[in-house]
Design an enzyme around this catalytic site. Structure first.
Site, PDB file in Angstrom:
ATOM      1  N   GLU A 257      12.521 -13.674  -4.545  1.00  0.00           N
ATOM      2  CA  GLU A 257      11.068 -13.858  -4.575  1.00  0.00           C
ATOM      3  C   GLU A 257      10.437 -12.501  -4.804  1.00  0.00           C
ATOM      4  O   GLU A 257      10.910 -11.490  -4.268  1.00  0.00           O
ATOM      5  CB  GLU A 257      10.573 -14.451  -3.249  1.00  0.00           C
ATOM      6  N   GLU A 262       0.162  -9.346  -1.818  1.00  0.00           N
ATOM      7  CA  GLU A 262      -0.221 -10.165  -0.676  1.00  0.00           C
ATOM      8  C   GLU A 262      -1.216  -9.375   0.156  1.00  0.00           C
ATOM      9  O   GLU A 262      -1.193  -8.143   0.170  1.00  0.00           O
ATOM     10  CB  GLU A 262       0.972 -10.513   0.203  1.00  0.00           C
TER      11      GLU A 262
END
Length: 427
Positions: A257, A262
Site C-alpha cells: 500500500e 494522509e
C-alpha cells in the site's frame, strides 16, 4: 486489510491498513541499528566549531545541539541522537561513515527527535525536478461540472457490511456514497464532503473514489493537487493513496500500500507519507514513513516519484521521505500496477483517536478539494496506463456473470467468491 478482496468489489481496505497503531512516523524500525550497551564512544562525528560558529552536526544546519542531545528510546534502550550516530561509526557499530550513520538514525526516529533534522539526505530540502510534460499518461483536471468522469473513477459504496467488513474494517463511521452532496465537480475543482447525515447505517456520509478496474499504473510520478483548508476538524482522516490492482503477492499487506498523503484532524498542520508491506505495516506498528509540517490552509501538490528501486514522497517537489527497494517481496511488493484512491474517512482507529468534533460535520461538513490528478510515466522505464482485459466493470457491487479472473475461464465469479480457510482464518 489482511485478506484478499476481489478487484471488482467495492472494498479496498477491509482491515485497517489506514489505521496505524500509532502515528506513522512515531515508530522506529523494527530492527533498529545497534546501540551502545556500555559507555558512549568519546569520538563524535563532528569537530568542535570555532566559538563564532553555531554548533551543528551531520552537515545539517537544522541538526543543532538540541536535537543532537535529545534522548530517544527504543528496544535497545535510551540514548541521545549523537550517541547513536557516534556508535555507528565505531567497530561495534559497523564502522559506518558519518553520512550513513546520520542518515540511518535520522530515518529511524520521528521529526521531533532525530528525524529529518539530522538526516543529511533531507535536511537540505532535496527537490524533485519538474516532470517531463511529454510523459503525461493519465490525468483528470476536473474541468466539467457535475459528477466525476465515470470513465476514470468508480466508487466504494456503503458501510462495508455487504462484503463482511462493517465500518470498512478500521472503525470508520462514514457511509460512502456517490451522491452530489458528497462528491461533485464545480468550477474546476473536485470536492469530497464528509458530513453528518441521518438515514444511513452510519452517522456520517462521505465518498471514496477509486480508479480500480479502469486505470492502474506501475512506476512514475503520481501527483494530486489538493487542499485540506476545509477539512481540519478533529475526527477527519482524508487520504490520497494507492492499492495494488491485482494483489500479485496476496492480500493486504503482502501486496503493499502506498499512502501518498494522509492527515488526521487531531494533528494540526502535518501531512504523512507511508508505505505498508508484509514486513512493515500498521497492523504490527512498524510501517515505514515520515511526515512534513506545513499549513493545512494552503494548496499543495502531494506526490510520489516511484521508480524501480525507490519511492520518494514530496510536497511541492520537496522530498521528505524515501523508501528504498529491499531484497524480497516482503519489503518491496511495488513492482506491480496500483490504482488511485481518494477519500475522507471519519473517525476510525487513527482518525478517531481523539474523538470526533460532531458539530464540525453539520451544515457544509468537512471538504477536501482536489484541483487535478496527474500521472507521468517513469522517465527511465515508461509504463502505459493499464487497461482492463475486458470491458470496464459495471458500477454495481457485483460483476456481470461473464467476468472471470486470473486469466482463467474456469475462475468464474462462483469460484472467486468461495470461502477458503487456512491458519489465517476464513475468507
Amino acid at each position: 486489510p489482511t485478506t484478499s478482496v476481489p478487484s471488482n468489489l467495492p472494498t479496498l481496505k477491509p482491515i485497517p491498513s489506514k489505521s496505524p497503531t500509532s502515528s506513522p512516523i512515531d515508530q522506529p524500525s523494527s530492527s533498529p541499528s545497534r546501540r551502545p550497551t556500555t559507555s558512549v564512544p568519546s569520538k563524535l562525528p563532528t569537530l568542535e566549531p570555532t566559538p563564532s560558529q553555531a554548533v551543528t552536526h551531520c552537515g545539517c544546519s537544522t541538526c543543532t545541539d538540541t536535537f543532537w542531545n535529545t534522548p530517544v528510546t527504543d528496544s535497545a534502550g535510551t540514548f541521545t541522537c549523537g550517541e547513536r550516530i557516534a556508535h555507528l561509526q565505531t567497530t561495534d557499530g559497523g564502522i559506518k561513515s558519518e553520512y550513513d550513520s546520520c542518515k540511518q538514525v535520522g530515518e529511524e526516529f520521528p521529526a521531533d527527535q532525530c528525524g529529518p533534522a539530522c538526516n543529511p539526505f533531507f535536511c537540505n530540502e532535496p527537490m524533485l525536478e519538474n516532470p517531463d510534460p511529454s510523459k503525461l499518461i493519465w490525468n483528470d483536471e476536473f474541468n466539467v461540472d457535475g459528477a466525476p468522469d465515470s470513465d476514470k473513477w468508480d466508487y466504494d459504496l456503503g458501510d462495508g457490511c455487504n462484503i463482511g467488513f462493517c465500518n470498512w474494517g478500521n472503525g470508520e463511521v462514514a457511509y460512502y456514497t456517490k451522491s452530489p452532496s458528497n462528491v461533485v465537480v464545480s468550477n474546476g475543482v473536485l470536492r469530497i464532503t464528509a458530513k453528518k447525515e441521518s438515514g444511513f447505517s452510519l452517522p456520517y456520509t462521505s465518498t471514496r473514489m477509486v480508479t480500480r478496474g479502469l486505470h492502474s499504473f506501475k512506476y512514475g510520478r503520481i501527483q494530486f493537487r489538493a487542499s485540506l483548508a476545509k477539512c481540519q476538524a478533529v475526527g477527519t482522516w482524508p487520504a490520497l493513496w494507492m492499492l495494488p490492482e491485482d494483489r500479485v503477492y496476496g492480500g493486504w499487506p503482502k501486496s503493499g500500500e502506498i499512502d501518498v498523503m494522509e492527515a488526521v484532524g487531531h494533528q494540526a498542520d502535518r501531512f504523512f507519507g507511508t508505505v505498508h508491506t508484509s514486513a512493515n505495516n500498521g497492523m504490527i506498528g512498524n510501517q515505514k514513513g515520515s511526515s512534513i509540517s506545513k499549513s493545512k490552509d494552503e494548496w499543495y501538490t502531494f506526490e510520489i516519484n516511484w521508480e524501480e528501486d525507490r519511492i520518494q514522497f514530496a510536497v511541492d517537489k520537496q522530498i521528505y521521505f524515501e523508501y528504498l527497494r529491499g531484497d524480497s517481496v516482503d519489503v518491496w511488493p511495488f513492482d506491480q500496477n496500483f490504482h488511485l484512491i481518494m477519500n475522507i474517512a471519519v473517525g476510525g482507529t487513527w482518525g478517531g483517536q481523539q474523538g470526533i468534533n460532531d458539530a464540525s460535520f453539520e451544515g457544509a461538513g468537512q471538504i477536501m478539494e482536489i484541483d487535478w490528478v496527474r500521472v507521468y510515466a517513469d522517465t527511465n522505464q515508461p509504463q502505459p496506463t493499464k487497461q482492463p482485459s475486458t470491458a470496464p466493470p459495471s458500477k454495481q457491487p457485483s460483476a456481470p456473470p461473464t467476468v472471470t479472473y486470473c486469466g482463467c475461464d474456469s475462475c468464474t465469479q462462483e469460484v472467486w467468491d468461495r470461502i477458503a480457510t487456512d491458519n489465517g482464518g476464513s475468507y
